[in-house]
Design a protein around this motif. Structure first.
Motif, PDB file in Angstrom:
ATOM      1  N   VAL A   1       5.901   7.596 -13.882  1.00 25.77           N
ATOM      2  CA  VAL A   1       5.534   7.058 -12.565  1.00 25.77           C
ATOM      3  C   VAL A   1       5.514   8.169 -11.519  1.00 25.77           C
ATOM      4  CG1 VAL A   1       6.339   5.565 -10.678  1.00 25.77           C
ATOM      5  CG2 VAL A   1       6.235   4.686 -13.023  1.00 25.77           C
ATOM      6  N   ASP A   2       6.515   9.034 -11.549  1.00 26.66           N
ATOM      7  CA  ASP A   2       6.580  10.104 -10.546  1.00 26.66           C
ATOM      8  C   ASP A   2       5.380  11.046 -10.618  1.00 26.66           C
ATOM      9  OD1 ASP A   2       8.945   9.063  -9.577  1.00 26.66           O
ATOM     10  OD2 ASP A   2      10.225  10.494 -10.645  1.00 26.66           O
ATOM     11  N   GLY A   3       4.784  11.193 -11.800  1.00 26.18           N
ATOM     12  CA  GLY A   3       3.645  12.082 -11.935  1.00 26.18           C
ATOM     13  C   GLY A   3       2.294  11.393 -11.970  1.00 26.18           C
ATOM     14  N   PHE A   4       2.287  10.072 -11.887  1.00 20.26           N
ATOM     15  CA  PHE A   4       1.046   9.320 -12.074  1.00 20.26           C
ATOM     16  C   PHE A   4       0.117   9.374 -10.872  1.00 20.26           C
ATOM     17  CE2 PHE A   4      -1.664   5.616 -12.682  1.00 20.26           C
ATOM     18  CZ  PHE A   4      -1.967   5.716 -14.031  1.00 20.26           C
ATOM     19  N   ILE A   5       0.663   9.267  -9.686  1.00 19.17           N
ATOM     20  CA  ILE A   5      -0.149   9.204  -8.464  1.00 19.17           C
ATOM     21  C   ILE A   5      -0.224  10.590  -7.843  1.00 19.17           C
ATOM     22  CG2 ILE A   5      -0.421   8.150  -6.190  1.00 19.17           C
ATOM     23  CD1 ILE A   5       1.440   5.881  -7.236  1.00 19.17           C
ATOM     24  N   LYS A   6      -1.415  11.002  -7.506  1.00 17.24           N
ATOM     25  CA  LYS A   6      -1.634  12.282  -6.829  1.00 17.24           C
ATOM     26  C   LYS A   6      -1.879  12.026  -5.339  1.00 17.24           C
ATOM     27  CE  LYS A   6      -1.621  14.119 -10.872  1.00 17.24           C
ATOM     28  NZ  LYS A   6      -0.387  13.782 -11.495  1.00 17.24           N
ATOM     29  N   SER A   7      -1.452  12.947  -4.510  1.00 16.02           N
ATOM     30  CA  SER A   7      -1.598  12.766  -3.065  1.00 16.02           C
ATOM     31  C   SER A   7      -3.052  12.598  -2.641  1.00 16.02           C
ATOM     32  CB  SER A   7      -0.948  13.914  -2.306  1.00 16.02           C
ATOM     33  OG  SER A   7      -1.537  15.127  -2.664  1.00 16.02           O
ATOM     34  N   SER A   8      -3.981  13.156  -3.403  1.00 10.10           N
ATOM     35  CA  SER A   8      -5.402  13.024  -3.075  1.00 10.10           C
ATOM     36  C   SER A   8      -5.913  11.599  -3.265  1.00 10.10           C
ATOM     37  CB  SER A   8      -6.231  13.989  -3.920  1.00 10.10           C
ATOM     38  OG  SER A   8      -6.079  13.696  -5.293  1.00 10.10           O
ATOM     39  N   GLU A   9      -5.146  10.755  -3.957  1.00 10.97           N
ATOM     40  CA  GLU A   9      -5.541   9.367  -4.211  1.00 10.97           C
ATOM     41  C   GLU A   9      -5.044   8.394  -3.128  1.00 10.97           C
ATOM     42  OE1 GLU A   9      -5.432   9.637  -9.059  1.00 10.97           O
ATOM     43  OE2 GLU A   9      -3.591   9.158  -8.007  1.00 10.97           O
ATOM     44  N   LEU A  10      -4.279   8.894  -2.193  1.00 10.99           N
ATOM     45  CA  LEU A  10      -3.688   8.035  -1.160  1.00 10.99           C
ATOM     46  C   LEU A  10      -4.662   7.776  -0.026  1.00 10.99           C
ATOM     47  CD1 LEU A  10      -0.168   9.669  -1.001  1.00 10.99           C
ATOM     48  CD2 LEU A  10      -0.873   7.675  -2.320  1.00 10.99           C
ATOM     49  N   PRO A  11      -4.538   6.653   0.645  1.00  4.34           N
ATOM     50  CA  PRO A  11      -3.698   5.489   0.356  1.00  4.34           C
ATOM     51  C   PRO A  11      -4.259   4.685  -0.821  1.00  4.34           C
ATOM     52  CG  PRO A  11      -5.080   5.003   2.236  1.00  4.34           C
ATOM     53  CD  PRO A  11      -5.372   6.435   1.833  1.00  4.34           C
ATOM     54  N   VAL A  12      -3.354   3.962  -1.484  1.00  3.26           N
ATOM     55  CA  VAL A  12      -3.753   3.183  -2.656  1.00  3.26           C
ATOM     56  C   VAL A  12      -2.849   1.957  -2.784  1.00  3.26           C
ATOM     57  CG1 VAL A  12      -2.298   4.518  -4.238  1.00  3.26           C
ATOM     58  CG2 VAL A  12      -4.324   3.350  -5.106  1.00  3.26           C
ATOM     59  N   GLU A  13      -3.431   0.879  -3.249  1.00  4.79           N
ATOM     60  CA  GLU A  13      -2.675  -0.361  -3.464  1.00  4.79           C
ATOM     61  C   GLU A  13      -1.836  -0.238  -4.734  1.00  4.79           C
ATOM     62  OE1 GLU A  13      -2.527  -3.469  -2.055  1.00  4.79           O
ATOM     63  OE2 GLU A  13      -3.994  -3.227  -0.443  1.00  4.79           O
TER      64      GLU A  13
ATOM     65  N   ILE B   1       0.850  -1.190   0.000  1.00  4.91           N
ATOM     66  CA  ILE B   1       0.000   0.000   0.000  1.00  4.91           C
ATOM     67  C   ILE B   1       0.887   1.241   0.000  1.00  4.91           C
ATOM     68  CG2 ILE B   1      -1.716   1.335   1.282  1.00  4.91           C
ATOM     69  CD1 ILE B   1      -2.771  -1.297   2.391  1.00  4.91           C
ATOM     70  N   ILE B   2       0.560   2.175  -0.895  1.00  5.60           N
ATOM     71  CA  ILE B   2       1.257   3.453  -0.948  1.00  5.60           C
ATOM     72  C   ILE B   2       0.486   4.417  -0.057  1.00  5.60           C
ATOM     73  CG2 ILE B   2       1.940   5.370  -2.426  1.00  5.60           C
ATOM     74  CD1 ILE B   2       1.945   3.281  -4.753  1.00  5.60           C
ATOM     75  N   THR B   3       1.184   4.976   0.930  1.00  4.24           N
ATOM     76  CA  THR B   3       0.521   5.873   1.880  1.00  4.24           C
ATOM     77  C   THR B   3       1.039   7.301   1.800  1.00  4.24           C
ATOM     78  OG1 THR B   3       2.097   5.248   3.595  1.00  4.24           O
ATOM     79  CG2 THR B   3       0.011   4.017   3.509  1.00  4.24           C
TER      80      THR B   3
ATOM     81  N   ASN C   1       8.267   5.218  -2.013  1.00  2.00           N
ATOM     82  CA  ASN C   1       9.471   4.582  -1.492  1.00  2.00           C
ATOM     83  C   ASN C   1      10.139   3.831  -2.641  1.00  2.00           C
ATOM     84  OD1 ASN C   1       8.591   1.794  -1.657  1.00  2.00           O
ATOM     85  ND2 ASN C   1       7.391   2.133   0.193  1.00  2.00           N
ATOM     86  N   ASP C   2      11.398   3.462  -2.472  1.00  3.24           N
ATOM     87  CA  ASP C   2      12.172   2.855  -3.560  1.00  3.24           C
ATOM     88  C   ASP C   2      11.547   1.571  -4.094  1.00  3.24           C
ATOM     89  OD1 ASP C   2      14.054   4.860  -3.642  1.00  3.24           O
ATOM     90  OD2 ASP C   2      15.483   3.819  -2.345  1.00  3.24           O
ATOM     91  N   ASP C   3      11.039   0.718  -3.208  1.00  2.43           N
ATOM     92  CA  ASP C   3      10.460  -0.557  -3.658  1.00  2.43           C
ATOM     93  C   ASP C   3       9.245  -0.333  -4.557  1.00  2.43           C
ATOM     94  OD1 ASP C   3      12.368  -2.022  -2.290  1.00  2.43           O
ATOM     95  OD2 ASP C   3      11.085  -2.351  -0.541  1.00  2.43           O
ATOM     96  N   ALA C   4       8.337   0.515  -4.122  1.00  2.00           N
ATOM     97  CA  ALA C   4       7.130   0.780  -4.911  1.00  2.00           C
ATOM     98  C   ALA C   4       7.493   1.479  -6.216  1.00  2.00           C
ATOM     99  CB  ALA C   4       6.147   1.632  -4.109  1.00  2.00           C
TER     100      ALA C   4
ATOM    101  N   ILE D   1       7.973   1.438 -12.074  1.00  2.00           N
ATOM    102  CA  ILE D   1       8.782   1.769 -13.248  1.00  2.00           C
ATOM    103  C   ILE D   1       8.953   0.538 -14.123  1.00  2.00           C
ATOM    104  CG2 ILE D   1      11.137   2.354 -13.998  1.00  2.00           C
ATOM    105  CD1 ILE D   1      11.164   4.398 -11.659  1.00  2.00           C
ATOM    106  N   LYS D   2       9.273  -0.577 -13.512  1.00  3.46           N
ATOM    107  CA  LYS D   2       9.425  -1.821 -14.284  1.00  3.46           C
ATOM    108  C   LYS D   2       8.112  -2.183 -14.977  1.00  3.46           C
ATOM    109  CE  LYS D   2      10.773  -6.609 -13.969  1.00  3.46           C
ATOM    110  NZ  LYS D   2      10.450  -7.814 -13.312  1.00  3.46           N
TER     111      LYS D   2
END
Length: 84
Positions: A47-59, A2-4, A9-12, A17-18
């Motif tokens: 990837v860096d621009g894909f997720i917006k903070s308003s969408e958090l948390p997200v799987e 889950i991205i919070t 973080n590096d793993d996510a 990216i992959k």
């Protein structure tokens, strides 16, 4: 996973990216334009621009499904930019 928070973080980030690279190449192959778009593709920026903070948390799995559903439009966007 889950991205919070952002930045990722590096793993996510590495996972997304992959996944984005693989999805992009699949879409470009289907469109028959790998050579035309591959050098213009930047998965890191995407990837860096894909997720917006308003969408958090997200799987992460959910984000991957969104990337997969929209990546073909990125291929088309790059093709259009190339022709302009």
């Amino acid at each position: 996973m889950i991205i919070t928070e952002l930045p990722l973080n590096d793993d996510a980030r590495q996972r997304l990216i992959k996944f984005s690279n693989e999805s992009f190449l699949t879409a470009a192959r289907r469109a028959g334009c790998v050579r035309k778009v591959k050098n213009k593709w930047n998965a890191d920026e995407y990837v860096d621009g894909f997720i917006k903070s308003s969408e958090l948390p997200v799987e992460v799995d959910y984000i991957e499904s969104l990337i997969e559903a929209t990546i073909f439009h990125q291929v088309l966007h790059i093709l259009e930019e190339r022709q302009a």
